[in-house]
Design a protein around this motif. Structure first.
Motif, PDB file in Angstrom:
ATOM      1  N   SER A  73       0.845  -1.183   0.000  1.00  7.31           N
ATOM      2  CA  SER A  73       0.000   0.000   0.000  1.00  7.31           C
ATOM      3  C   SER A  73       0.884   1.237   0.000  1.00  7.31           C
ATOM      4  O   SER A  73       1.340   1.687   1.044  1.00  7.31           O
ATOM      5  CB  SER A  73      -0.917  -0.003   1.232  1.00  7.31           C
ATOM      6  OG  SER A  73      -1.790  -1.097   1.159  1.00  7.31           O
ATOM      7  N   GLU A  98      -8.366   2.986  -0.955  1.00 12.25           N
ATOM      8  CA  GLU A  98      -8.157   2.190   0.257  1.00 12.25           C
ATOM      9  C   GLU A  98      -8.378   3.015   1.512  1.00 12.25           C
ATOM     10  O   GLU A  98      -8.980   2.552   2.485  1.00 12.25           O
ATOM     11  CB  GLU A  98      -6.734   1.633   0.284  1.00 12.25           C
ATOM     12  CG  GLU A  98      -6.541   0.335  -0.430  1.00 12.25           C
ATOM     13  CD  GLU A  98      -5.220  -0.297  -0.059  1.00 12.25           C
ATOM     14  OE1 GLU A  98      -5.239  -1.338   0.615  1.00 12.25           O
ATOM     15  OE2 GLU A  98      -4.171   0.241  -0.442  1.00 12.25           O
ATOM     16  N   MET A 112      -3.807  -5.923  -1.519  1.00 12.07           N
ATOM     17  CA  MET A 112      -4.694  -5.132  -0.671  1.00 12.07           C
ATOM     18  C   MET A 112      -5.151  -5.947   0.518  1.00 12.07           C
ATOM     19  O   MET A 112      -5.455  -7.134   0.397  1.00 12.07           O
ATOM     20  CB  MET A 112      -5.906  -4.639  -1.470  1.00 12.07           C
ATOM     21  CG  MET A 112      -5.543  -3.774  -2.654  1.00 12.07           C
ATOM     22  SD  MET A 112      -6.999  -3.179  -3.555  1.00 12.07           S
ATOM     23  CE  MET A 112      -7.638  -1.968  -2.385  1.00 12.07           C
ATOM     24  N   THR A 133     -11.413  -2.658  -2.940  1.00  7.31           N
ATOM     25  CA  THR A 133     -10.950  -3.653  -3.904  1.00  7.31           C
ATOM     26  C   THR A 133     -11.648  -3.456  -5.239  1.00  7.31           C
ATOM     27  O   THR A 133     -11.015  -3.463  -6.301  1.00  7.31           O
ATOM     28  CB  THR A 133     -11.225  -5.076  -3.393  1.00  7.31           C
ATOM     29  OG1 THR A 133     -10.562  -5.270  -2.144  1.00  7.31           O
ATOM     30  CG2 THR A 133     -10.749  -6.116  -4.387  1.00  7.31           C
TER      31      THR A 133
END
Length: 330
Positions: free
Chosen positions: A7, A41, A129, A142
């Protein structure tokens, strides 16, 4: 080609407004894609309009779900598919969903690191993720990440799921074609029935086809499908294909089967039906997210309901309806 397996923080450089990233995402620039996925995210409100625009501009990619029980070799299979699609001139996007702690939210990268070399050689974009404790393993972010890769011109886009049992079923509403991978000698045929993932398959793949046990697993799966194990609503019986992701044996046949299913969806009209199912899942999932977010931002209302339920002064169903505004709190 940049392969993202973590990330990446959007704060490493000067902050670029999300609206300004859209053009670079559409041009397929990896840094802009990574930043946009990071903002999805993190749930940046500032990114909502840009993500909505990318959603409207997408819808062209074939989304493939790779699922199955742990130990079946899903990451190895994805690496093999990247090679196969890259050899055909395709630009592949991969969203690898990892199990994570519901407290820290950290992802377990594991096999994703080993996927990086293959992805870089094949011009693929891989993003790992964390599920962040989300039931079903597929977070709202996602699916937004899939939108970003779709708009950026990646086709196909592969979602590799965590492989944890019943929650795998959620992948069926996020992909056009679902490949369920089983490994010989692990009793996966029985596990798949218990987990409810047998009937979501559009294609069954059995890994390690060079092992003698693979033929028995293929036979068992075909027998169960003959007894009514096909996917509900589908007008096409799922094939069962033995493959070896390590040697590459019969990976080309699996790729062809995935392509044949995509053609079937477009020719039969089933693609539109699946798009409706995907839309339904996303709307309800976003509604759940917004509902939870509301009480995370104003926890005192929820705490009152929790105390009342814990003290047996209120039924949980009544408390939930009160939170929705459907009933007045006693």
């Amino acid at each position: 080609m940049t392969v993202v397996t973590h990330s990446a923080s959007p704060r490493r450089a000067a902050y670029v407004p999300s609206a300004d990233l859209v053009k670079d995402v559409l041009a397929g620039r990896a840094i802009a894609i990574a930043r946009m996925i990071s903002r999805a995210e993190e749930g940046y409100p500032e990114a909502a309009a840009a993500l909505a625009e990318l959603y409207r501009l997408g819808g062209k990619a074939h989304v493939i779900g790779i699922t199955g029980v742990p130990g079946a070799g899903k990451s190895t299979l994805v690496s093999a598919l990247i090679k196969a699609y890259a050899a055909g001139g395709h630009k592949v996007g991969v969203i690898a969903v990892d199990p994570s702690s519901p407290y820290s939210g950290g992802a377990i990268l594991g096999d994703r690191v080993r996927m990086s070399e293959t992805a870089a050689a094949g011009g693929a974009f891989v993003r790992s993720m964390a599920t962040r404790g989300h039931l079903g393993g597929l977070t709202r972010a996602t699916l937004q990440a899939v939108d970003v890769l779709d708009a950026a011109g990646y086709d196909p886009v592969i979602i590799e799921t965590v492989g944890v049992g019943q929650d795998e079923v959620e992948v069926v509403t996020a992909a056009h074609t679902v490949v369920v991978l089983s490994a010989p000698g692990l009793g996966d045929d029985i596990q798949a029935i218990k987990a409810g993932i047998l009937e979501i398959a559009d294609i069954h793949a059995v890994s390690k086809c060079d092992k003698p046990e693979a033929a028995a697993t293929v036979s068992a799966l075909r027998g169960m499908l003959a007894l009514g194990g096909e996917r509900p609503g589908s007008r096409r019986a799922p094939p069962v294909l033995p493959v070896s992701a390590v040697s590459g044996e019969r990976i080309g046949e699996l790729k062809d089967a995935i392509g044949a299913h995509w053609a079937h969806l477009n020719e039969s009209g089933e693609r539109a039906e699946r798009q409706r199912a995907m839309g339904r899942t996303r709307i309800l999932g976003t509604a759940r997210h917004l509902f939870q977010q509301k009480f995370q931002e104003a926890p005192e209302t929820l705490e009152r309901q929790i105390r009342a339920v814990a003290e047996r002064r209120m039924d949980p169903a009544v408390a939930a309806r009160a939170l929705l505004g459907w009933e007045e709190t006693p």
